[in-house]
Every structure is written in C-alpha cells, then in structure tokens.
Design a protein around this motif. Structure first.
Motif, mmCIF file in Angstrom:
data_model
loop_
_atom_site.group_PDB
_atom_site.id
_atom_site.type_symbol
_atom_site.label_atom_id
_atom_site.label_comp_id
_atom_site.label_asym_id
_atom_site.label_seq_id
_atom_site.Cartn_x
_atom_site.Cartn_y
_atom_site.Cartn_z
ATOM 1 N N ALA A 24 42.503 42.965 40.613
ATOM 2 C CA ALA A 24 41.762 44.207 40.400
ATOM 3 C C ALA A 24 42.684 45.329 39.936
ATOM 4 O O ALA A 24 42.269 46.216 39.183
ATOM 5 C CB ALA A 24 41.047 44.610 41.696
ATOM 6 N N ALA A 25 43.940 45.295 40.364
ATOM 7 C CA ALA A 25 44.899 46.336 40.003
ATOM 8 C C ALA A 25 45.516 46.111 38.621
ATOM 9 O O ALA A 25 46.278 46.951 38.143
ATOM 10 C CB ALA A 25 46.006 46.413 41.052
ATOM 11 N N GLY A 26 45.208 44.985 37.991
ATOM 12 C CA GLY A 26 45.686 44.753 36.637
ATOM 13 C C GLY A 26 47.016 44.039 36.516
ATOM 14 O O GLY A 26 47.621 44.046 35.433
ATOM 15 N N PHE A 27 47.492 43.407 37.585
ATOM 16 C CA PHE A 27 48.756 42.681 37.495
ATOM 17 C C PHE A 27 48.606 41.452 36.602
ATOM 18 O O PHE A 27 47.529 40.859 36.484
ATOM 19 C CB PHE A 27 49.255 42.290 38.882
ATOM 20 C CG PHE A 27 49.949 43.414 39.597
ATOM 21 C CD1 PHE A 27 51.328 43.453 39.681
ATOM 22 C CD2 PHE A 27 49.216 44.452 40.167
ATOM 23 C CE1 PHE A 27 51.974 44.503 40.314
ATOM 24 C CE2 PHE A 27 49.850 45.506 40.806
ATOM 25 C CZ PHE A 27 51.235 45.536 40.879
ATOM 26 N N HIS A 28 49.703 41.082 35.964
ATOM 27 C CA HIS A 28 49.705 40.006 34.971
ATOM 28 C C HIS A 28 49.631 38.628 35.608
ATOM 29 O O HIS A 28 48.886 37.760 35.140
ATOM 30 C CB HIS A 28 50.976 40.120 34.126
ATOM 31 C CG HIS A 28 51.191 38.999 33.158
ATOM 32 N ND1 HIS A 28 50.333 38.730 32.124
ATOM 33 C CD2 HIS A 28 52.192 38.063 33.071
ATOM 34 C CE1 HIS A 28 50.779 37.697 31.428
ATOM 35 N NE2 HIS A 28 51.901 37.269 31.986
ATOM 36 N N THR A 46 45.066 27.410 44.798
ATOM 37 C CA THR A 46 44.161 28.106 45.715
ATOM 38 C C THR A 46 43.925 29.541 45.268
ATOM 39 O O THR A 46 42.776 30.010 45.210
ATOM 40 C CB THR A 46 44.731 28.093 47.147
ATOM 41 O OG1 THR A 46 44.890 26.736 47.576
ATOM 42 C CG2 THR A 46 43.802 28.819 48.111
ATOM 43 N N LEU A 47 44.987 30.253 44.948
ATOM 44 C CA LEU A 47 44.840 31.643 44.518
ATOM 45 C C LEU A 47 44.113 31.717 43.174
ATOM 46 O O LEU A 47 43.326 32.636 42.933
ATOM 47 C CB LEU A 47 46.208 32.317 44.434
ATOM 48 C CG LEU A 47 46.990 32.384 45.752
ATOM 49 C CD1 LEU A 47 48.290 33.151 45.554
ATOM 50 C CD2 LEU A 47 46.168 33.004 46.866
ATOM 51 N N GLY A 48 44.359 30.733 42.309
ATOM 52 C CA GLY A 48 43.672 30.706 41.033
ATOM 53 C C GLY A 48 42.173 30.491 41.180
ATOM 54 O O GLY A 48 41.371 31.057 40.431
ATOM 55 N N LEU A 49 41.781 29.692 42.157
ATOM 56 C CA LEU A 49 40.365 29.409 42.375
ATOM 57 C C LEU A 49 39.630 30.572 43.037
ATOM 58 O O LEU A 49 38.397 30.619 43.020
ATOM 59 C CB LEU A 49 40.203 28.147 43.229
ATOM 60 C CG LEU A 49 40.625 26.837 42.558
ATOM 61 C CD1 LEU A 49 40.508 25.673 43.530
ATOM 62 C CD2 LEU A 49 39.797 26.567 41.311
ATOM 63 N N HIS A 50 40.393 31.491 43.621
ATOM 64 C CA HIS A 50 39.784 32.663 44.266
ATOM 65 C C HIS A 50 39.889 33.916 43.407
ATOM 66 O O HIS A 50 39.599 35.012 43.860
ATOM 67 C CB HIS A 50 40.433 32.910 45.635
ATOM 68 C CG HIS A 50 39.957 31.944 46.689
ATOM 69 N ND1 HIS A 50 40.547 30.710 46.878
ATOM 70 C CD2 HIS A 50 38.945 32.025 47.590
ATOM 71 C CE1 HIS A 50 39.934 30.085 47.863
ATOM 72 N NE2 HIS A 50 38.960 30.844 48.313
ATOM 73 N N ARG A 53 40.860 36.120 36.464
ATOM 74 C CA ARG A 53 41.595 36.472 35.248
ATOM 75 C C ARG A 53 43.102 36.391 35.400
ATOM 76 O O ARG A 53 43.809 36.042 34.456
ATOM 77 C CB ARG A 53 41.231 37.903 34.805
ATOM 78 C CG ARG A 53 39.769 38.115 34.511
ATOM 79 C CD ARG A 53 39.480 39.567 34.191
ATOM 80 N NE ARG A 53 39.961 40.497 35.213
ATOM 81 C CZ ARG A 53 39.326 40.746 36.361
ATOM 82 N NH1 ARG A 53 38.179 40.135 36.617
ATOM 83 N NH2 ARG A 53 39.829 41.597 37.236
ATOM 84 N N ILE A 54 43.625 36.764 36.528
ATOM 85 C CA ILE A 54 45.066 36.849 36.711
ATOM 86 C C ILE A 54 45.701 35.461 36.578
ATOM 87 O O ILE A 54 45.142 34.453 37.015
ATOM 88 C CB ILE A 54 45.402 37.484 38.076
ATOM 89 C CG1 ILE A 54 46.872 37.889 38.133
ATOM 90 C CG2 ILE A 54 45.033 36.560 39.237
ATOM 91 C CD1 ILE A 54 47.209 38.788 39.328
ATOM 92 N N LYS A 55 46.859 35.401 35.938
ATOM 93 C CA LYS A 55 47.563 34.133 35.796
ATOM 94 C C LYS A 55 48.233 33.754 37.113
ATOM 95 O O LYS A 55 48.530 34.615 37.952
ATOM 96 C CB LYS A 55 48.602 34.228 34.682
ATOM 97 C CG LYS A 55 47.989 34.391 33.295
ATOM 98 C CD LYS A 55 49.060 34.360 32.216
ATOM 99 C CE LYS A 55 48.430 34.456 30.833
ATOM 100 N NZ LYS A 55 49.442 34.353 29.762
#
Length: 340
Positions: A24-28, A46-50, A53-55
């Motif tokens: 949400a904060a726009g980190f890459h 796990t983090l990608g599935l939650h 957009r963020i890589k």
C-alpha cells in the motif's frame, strides 16, 4: 531508485500484514531471508499470495541446501504462484554456516559452484525436449521435457546472486541477472574498492542497508549498533574493513566475542562507535530519515545501484518489536511520500 524491504526475522505470520502495508505504501519489493529456523522460499510465496502487486524475492535462499533441479522446480512454482512477481536470490552462506549448522562439507569453490548451479537452473527452465547437462560441478540427465507452459507465459524468472569477496561477486555478476549486496558490502569504501569493480556495468544491483527509525535518534543508533556487532563477530566479513578506519574496531569486536561468547549483542555493541554506525547504517528519526535516505540513494545511484533495500535493525528485537520497527520504517520511508 526503487525502495524495497527485507524481512530478516524468525517471526512469520505477522509479516503478512507488514507485506500488505508495504504494498500500500508503494514499495518495490519484499525480500525474505533464510536461516536454520526459517525458509525464504516458503515465506516469499506466502507473502506473494497475500499481496497483489509488490514483487517478492528470496534474499537469500541457500543453494547448498537444495539440489539444483529441486530449486529450479520450487522457484518456477513460486513464480507461477505469484503471477510472475518472484525473483530467486541465491547465496552460498559462510563456510562455518554450511559445516556447523547444516553439516555440509562438499560445497567447495562456492563462487564457480554457484555459477554452475545457476546455469543448470536456466537449462532446466528452458528444457523443451529433455535435459542433458554436464557442468564442472553439476550433472543432470532427464529424458522428458521440463518446460512449464505456465512459466513461459510469465515475465522471465530473474536470479540474483550474492557474495562478499571479489570472486563471489564476480561469479554472481557473470551468471545472474543481478546481485543482492549484503549490508556490509554496501559500505561505500568497500563498494568502491572491491564490489563495484567486480560487478561490471550491466548487472542489476540491489544494495542492503541496515536501517533504524526511532523517535529517539540515540535509540535508533543503538539498535543499528547491535547489528554491526553481530555481523563483525564473523571472521569472513573482516575483509570489508581491511586497511580502513574500522579494522581495529572489528578486531576488538571479534576478539572480545571469542574471549566472552556469552556477552549479549547489546554489551558487544559498546565497542561500535557512532561514526561507524553512520558509515554502515541508515538511522534517524521519522522527521529526518527520508532526507538521509535520499542522500544515500544519490551516493548509491552514482555507483550503479538501482534498488535500495532497507533491512530492519532487528538483532535482539522480539516479534512485536520487529513489526513495530517495520511500521515506523514504512511510514517514514514510503516511496514518493505515499503513506500506508
């Protein structure tokens, strides 16, 4: 320059909300770390599935714990699961880590071995009619196709290497799409003297920086100081300061730790002066940390770095304290002034 976050903690479930806030904060990108109690690949997926957009990337996964074809399959599945947002960061760890923690004694010549490992990964991802690979360290023969149609539909799966010494950095740069720099390697004098010449001109570079944001500037430095004390107890990191202003300090840290291994990181950190913290780390209050980060980004951009990866100064922090530190950092350093 892109701003990213590395999550170097044994805590796991609380990181899901941190990941959402970073997105949400726009980190890459979010980088996940690996150690004996945690797995970087599982965490990245796990983090990608939650998130949406963020890589996500492993920063790093240990090559020596996984056979190359097993890693190739896991990374391909991670890339597919996250819709093409995954990058594989690989490393060899230190010799002491490989032998004492994992009991692995045959990962010799880690630079050339890691390069051969990456070549086999790429061969597996493109093996349309079976695989026949014969490298200096790894061999594989698979009569059936290994290519995944789902993988081919996505952006290329990027591989980031890593390393501290010149040879490891050279081999990583030659065989990988990019290099993830350990926070000690992003120390500007070492970056100029050793790392940057070893990396060449075409390599993507993501530079880690131990970062501490706190309302009390002194407390911010103290938290970062512990991380430096922790790192410099490892003998293989001594070349970073060889011949420089901090060589004697690092020798003192290492000798003190060897003589009194039960000392806490806080006690050992007493040997780290404020000036050393300033050289190696990014610290400050919420009011001034963004300006400090911009100055660092300018310095790194001049050296060809494309991504600044903030690493929470997390040594000695409990899980809830680590999450609080993440939130302070995300709020203060959101790219473009965005706020979660």
């Amino acid at each position: 320059m892109q701003r990213s976050l590395v999550l170097s903690t044994n805590a796991f479930r609380p990181l899901i909300e941190v990941a959402r806030q970073a997105e949400a904060a726009g980190f890459h990108r979010l980088w996940t770390t690996e150690s004996t109690p945690r797995d970087a690949l599982v965490r990245a997926v796990t983090l990608g599935l939650h998130t949406e957009r963020i890589k996500v990337a492993t920063g790093i996964s240990y090559a020596f714990t996984r056979a190359p074809l097993a890693m190739a399959a896991a990374a391909a599945d991670a890339h597919i699961a996250t819709g093409g947002r995954f990058s594989l960061g690989l490393g060899a760890g230190t010799k002491g880590m490989r032998t004492r923690r994992y009991g692995i004694h045959d990962f010799d010549h880690p630079g050339p071995r890691l390069a051969d490992y990456v070549r086999l990964l790429r061969a597996a991802w493109s093996a349309e009619s079976g695989l026949s690979y014969n490298g200096p360290f790894y061999q594989a023969s698979v009569p059936t196709p290994l290519v995944s149609g789902e993988l081919q539909e996505l952006p290329p799966l990027e591989v980031f290497g890593s390393g501290v010494n010149r040879r490891m950095l050279q081999d990583s740069a030659a065989s990988c799409d990019g290099v993830a720099l350990h926070p000690l390697v992003s120390y500007l004098p070492y970056l100029d003297r050793v790392a940057r010449p070893a990396l060449g001109e075409k390599t993507q570079i993501a530079a880690w920086r131990v970062t501490s944001v706190h309302e009390d500037a002194g407390e911010a430095r103290e938290l970062a100081r512990r991380n430096l004390a922790f790192y410099f107890t490892t003998p293989s990191y001594a070349p970073v300061v060889e011949g420089g202003r901090w060589a004697k300090t690092v020798t003192t840290i290492r000798d003190t730790f060897r003589a009194e291994p039960t000392l806490s990181w806080q006690e050992l950190a007493a040997h780290v002066p404020d000036e050393m913290v300033e050289d190696f780390c990014l610290t400050g209050t919420p009011a001034d940390i963004d300006q400090r980060a911009r100055e660092l980004e300018n310095d790194l951009a001049e050296r060809g770095v494309h991504e600044l990866v903030f690493q929470i100064a997390g040594i000695g922090l409990a899980a809830d304290e680590f999450v609080d530190a993440c939130r302070r950092l995300l709020d203060a350093l959101a790219p473009g002034g965005a706020r979660a």
